[in-house]
Design a protein around this motif. Structure first.
Motif, PDB file in Angstrom:
ATOM      1  N   ILE A 150       0.870  -1.180   0.000  1.00  0.00           N
ATOM      2  CA  ILE A 150       0.000   0.000   0.000  1.00  0.00           C
ATOM      3  C   ILE A 150       0.905   1.228   0.000  1.00  0.00           C
ATOM      4  O   ILE A 150       1.726   1.391   0.907  1.00  0.00           O
ATOM      5  CB  ILE A 150      -0.947   0.013   1.219  1.00  0.00           C
ATOM      6  CG1 ILE A 150      -1.828  -1.234   1.224  1.00  0.00           C
ATOM      7  CG2 ILE A 150      -1.794   1.278   1.226  1.00  0.00           C
ATOM      8  CD1 ILE A 150      -2.680  -1.414   2.455  1.00  0.00           C
ATOM      9  N   HIS A 151       0.749   2.049  -1.020  1.00  0.00           N
ATOM     10  CA  HIS A 151       1.554   3.266  -1.171  1.00  0.00           C
ATOM     11  C   HIS A 151       3.050   2.966  -1.131  1.00  0.00           C
ATOM     12  O   HIS A 151       3.821   3.704  -0.520  1.00  0.00           O
ATOM     13  CB  HIS A 151       1.193   4.302  -0.105  1.00  0.00           C
ATOM     14  CG  HIS A 151      -0.203   4.807  -0.209  1.00  0.00           C
ATOM     15  ND1 HIS A 151      -0.663   5.534  -1.278  1.00  0.00           N
ATOM     16  CD2 HIS A 151      -1.260   4.671   0.632  1.00  0.00           C
ATOM     17  CE1 HIS A 151      -1.931   5.832  -1.106  1.00  0.00           C
ATOM     18  NE2 HIS A 151      -2.325   5.312   0.043  1.00  0.00           N
ATOM     19  N   THR A 161      -3.035  -0.592  -3.113  1.00  0.00           N
ATOM     20  CA  THR A 161      -3.259   0.825  -2.841  1.00  0.00           C
ATOM     21  C   THR A 161      -4.646   1.284  -3.292  1.00  0.00           C
ATOM     22  O   THR A 161      -5.373   1.925  -2.525  1.00  0.00           O
ATOM     23  CB  THR A 161      -2.180   1.690  -3.528  1.00  0.00           C
ATOM     24  OG1 THR A 161      -0.899   1.272  -3.056  1.00  0.00           O
ATOM     25  CG2 THR A 161      -2.377   3.156  -3.228  1.00  0.00           C
ATOM     26  N   ASP A 162      -5.022   0.968  -4.517  1.00  0.00           N
ATOM     27  CA  ASP A 162      -6.328   1.408  -5.035  1.00  0.00           C
ATOM     28  C   ASP A 162      -7.474   0.820  -4.224  1.00  0.00           C
ATOM     29  O   ASP A 162      -8.432   1.524  -3.890  1.00  0.00           O
ATOM     30  CB  ASP A 162      -6.486   1.026  -6.508  1.00  0.00           C
ATOM     31  CG  ASP A 162      -5.562   1.831  -7.411  1.00  0.00           C
ATOM     32  OD1 ASP A 162      -5.120   2.927  -7.001  1.00  0.00           O
ATOM     33  OD2 ASP A 162      -5.286   1.360  -8.533  1.00  0.00           O
ATOM     34  N   SER A 163      -7.377  -0.455  -3.884  1.00  0.00           N
ATOM     35  CA  SER A 163      -8.427  -1.089  -3.079  1.00  0.00           C
ATOM     36  C   SER A 163      -8.529  -0.434  -1.714  1.00  0.00           C
ATOM     37  O   SER A 163      -9.624  -0.195  -1.212  1.00  0.00           O
ATOM     38  CB  SER A 163      -8.137  -2.580  -2.904  1.00  0.00           C
ATOM     39  OG  SER A 163      -8.099  -3.231  -4.148  1.00  0.00           O
ATOM     40  N   PHE A 164      -7.386  -0.133  -1.116  1.00  0.00           N
ATOM     41  CA  PHE A 164      -7.361   0.493   0.202  1.00  0.00           C
ATOM     42  C   PHE A 164      -7.995   1.884   0.150  1.00  0.00           C
ATOM     43  O   PHE A 164      -8.798   2.244   1.009  1.00  0.00           O
ATOM     44  CB  PHE A 164      -5.920   0.592   0.711  1.00  0.00           C
ATOM     45  CG  PHE A 164      -5.799   1.196   2.079  1.00  0.00           C
ATOM     46  CD1 PHE A 164      -6.027   0.436   3.212  1.00  0.00           C
ATOM     47  CD2 PHE A 164      -5.466   2.536   2.239  1.00  0.00           C
ATOM     48  CE1 PHE A 164      -5.909   0.985   4.478  1.00  0.00           C
ATOM     49  CE2 PHE A 164      -5.347   3.097   3.501  1.00  0.00           C
ATOM     50  CZ  PHE A 164      -5.574   2.327   4.621  1.00  0.00           C
ATOM     51  N   GLU A 165      -7.666   2.647  -0.862  1.00  0.00           N
ATOM     52  CA  GLU A 165      -8.192   4.009  -0.994  1.00  0.00           C
ATOM     53  C   GLU A 165      -9.677   4.020  -1.351  1.00  0.00           C
ATOM     54  O   GLU A 165     -10.426   4.882  -0.896  1.00  0.00           O
ATOM     55  CB  GLU A 165      -7.398   4.799  -2.034  1.00  0.00           C
ATOM     56  CG  GLU A 165      -5.961   5.081  -1.631  1.00  0.00           C
ATOM     57  CD  GLU A 165      -5.846   5.944  -0.382  1.00  0.00           C
ATOM     58  OE1 GLU A 165      -6.722   6.805  -0.150  1.00  0.00           O
ATOM     59  OE2 GLU A 165      -4.875   5.750   0.368  1.00  0.00           O
ATOM     60  N   ASP A 166     -10.111   3.072  -2.167  1.00  0.00           N
ATOM     61  CA  ASP A 166     -11.517   3.016  -2.590  1.00  0.00           C
ATOM     62  C   ASP A 166     -12.461   2.800  -1.411  1.00  0.00           C
ATOM     63  O   ASP A 166     -13.584   3.289  -1.406  1.00  0.00           O
ATOM     64  CB  ASP A 166     -11.731   1.918  -3.630  1.00  0.00           C
ATOM     65  CG  ASP A 166     -11.127   2.266  -4.978  1.00  0.00           C
ATOM     66  OD1 ASP A 166     -10.780   3.448  -5.187  1.00  0.00           O
ATOM     67  OD2 ASP A 166     -11.001   1.362  -5.824  1.00  0.00           O
ATOM     68  N   GLY A 186     -12.032   3.826   1.699  1.00  0.00           N
ATOM     69  CA  GLY A 186     -12.123   5.013   2.548  1.00  0.00           C
ATOM     70  C   GLY A 186     -11.939   4.671   4.011  1.00  0.00           C
ATOM     71  O   GLY A 186     -12.832   4.868   4.823  1.00  0.00           O
ATOM     72  N   HIS A 187     -10.785   4.136   4.353  1.00  0.00           N
ATOM     73  CA  HIS A 187     -10.505   3.737   5.732  1.00  0.00           C
ATOM     74  C   HIS A 187     -10.437   4.953   6.660  1.00  0.00           C
ATOM     75  O   HIS A 187     -10.039   6.038   6.258  1.00  0.00           O
ATOM     76  CB  HIS A 187      -9.191   2.958   5.795  1.00  0.00           C
ATOM     77  CG  HIS A 187      -9.291   1.578   5.246  1.00  0.00           C
ATOM     78  ND1 HIS A 187      -9.129   1.291   3.914  1.00  0.00           N
ATOM     79  CD2 HIS A 187      -9.557   0.395   5.858  1.00  0.00           C
ATOM     80  CE1 HIS A 187      -9.274  -0.004   3.717  1.00  0.00           C
ATOM     81  NE2 HIS A 187      -9.538  -0.573   4.877  1.00  0.00           N
ATOM     82  N   SER A 244      -9.155   7.222  10.010  1.00  0.00           N
ATOM     83  CA  SER A 244      -7.819   7.601  10.480  1.00  0.00           C
ATOM     84  C   SER A 244      -7.301   6.580  11.494  1.00  0.00           C
ATOM     85  O   SER A 244      -6.102   6.334  11.581  1.00  0.00           O
ATOM     86  CB  SER A 244      -7.839   8.998  11.078  1.00  0.00           C
ATOM     87  OG  SER A 244      -8.759   9.060  12.144  1.00  0.00           O
ATOM     88  N   THR A 285      -5.917   3.747   9.478  1.00  0.00           N
ATOM     89  CA  THR A 285      -4.656   4.149   8.869  1.00  0.00           C
ATOM     90  C   THR A 285      -3.523   4.154   9.894  1.00  0.00           C
ATOM     91  O   THR A 285      -2.410   3.726   9.604  1.00  0.00           O
ATOM     92  CB  THR A 285      -4.796   5.546   8.237  1.00  0.00           C
ATOM     93  OG1 THR A 285      -5.906   5.524   7.324  1.00  0.00           O
ATOM     94  CG2 THR A 285      -3.561   5.929   7.470  1.00  0.00           C
TER      95      THR A 285
END
Length: 138
Positions: free
Chosen positions: A25-26, A56-61, A63-64, A66, A69
């Motif tokens: 991720i990132h 990364t894309d799956s994690f961002e999609d 919307g986790h 804070s 994160t």
């Protein structure tokens, strides 16, 4: 946990099972094996993301939060070394090999293309004949 260790994509791709699951991720590598059962979305989500490569894309999609994160830091084991397997060092995607696009086939006339209009015509003629000649005599 040594976050300065660098892992290659081929090495990371060996860790995609329920007993040993790593995520990218990132550009960072996370060992989430111990978190699989506790993940709110279920372990299958993480296993699938691991098998797909960069998550990364799956994690961002998703919307986790804070909180989610900030939890990631405890699973961080290193960073990714080099570009993605399908990218050059500058980040440009390489062209896909032997990708053939299917062209839509031209519609071939079949029996139903002729039969349906003919059937409608016969029904219309029968209705006209009945209403014109038979219904008048009744």
């Amino acid at each position: 946990m040594n976050s300065t260790k660098k892992y290659s994509f081929s090495e990371i791709s060996n860790h995609t099972s329920k007993d040993d699951c790593w995520l990218i991720i990132h550009g960072k590598v996370f060992n989430v094996t111990s978190f699989l059962e506790d993940h709110p979305g279920g372990e299958d989500v993480l296993l699938q993301a691991s098998a797909n490569g960069d998550a990364t894309d799956s994690f961002e999609d998703v919307g986790h939060s804070s909180t989610a994160t900030s939890m990631m830091d405890e699973f961080l084991i290193g960073t990714v070394e080099g570009p993605k397997p399908n990218q050059t060092a500058t980040g440009d995607s390489l062209p896909a090999k032997n990708v053939q696009q299917r062209k839509p086939e031209a519609s071939s006339s079949n029996f139903m293309d002729i039969l349906l209009p003919l059937l409608i015509l016969v029904v219309a003629f029968a209705a006209w004949y009945y209403l014109t000649f038979i219904n008048v005599n009744a």
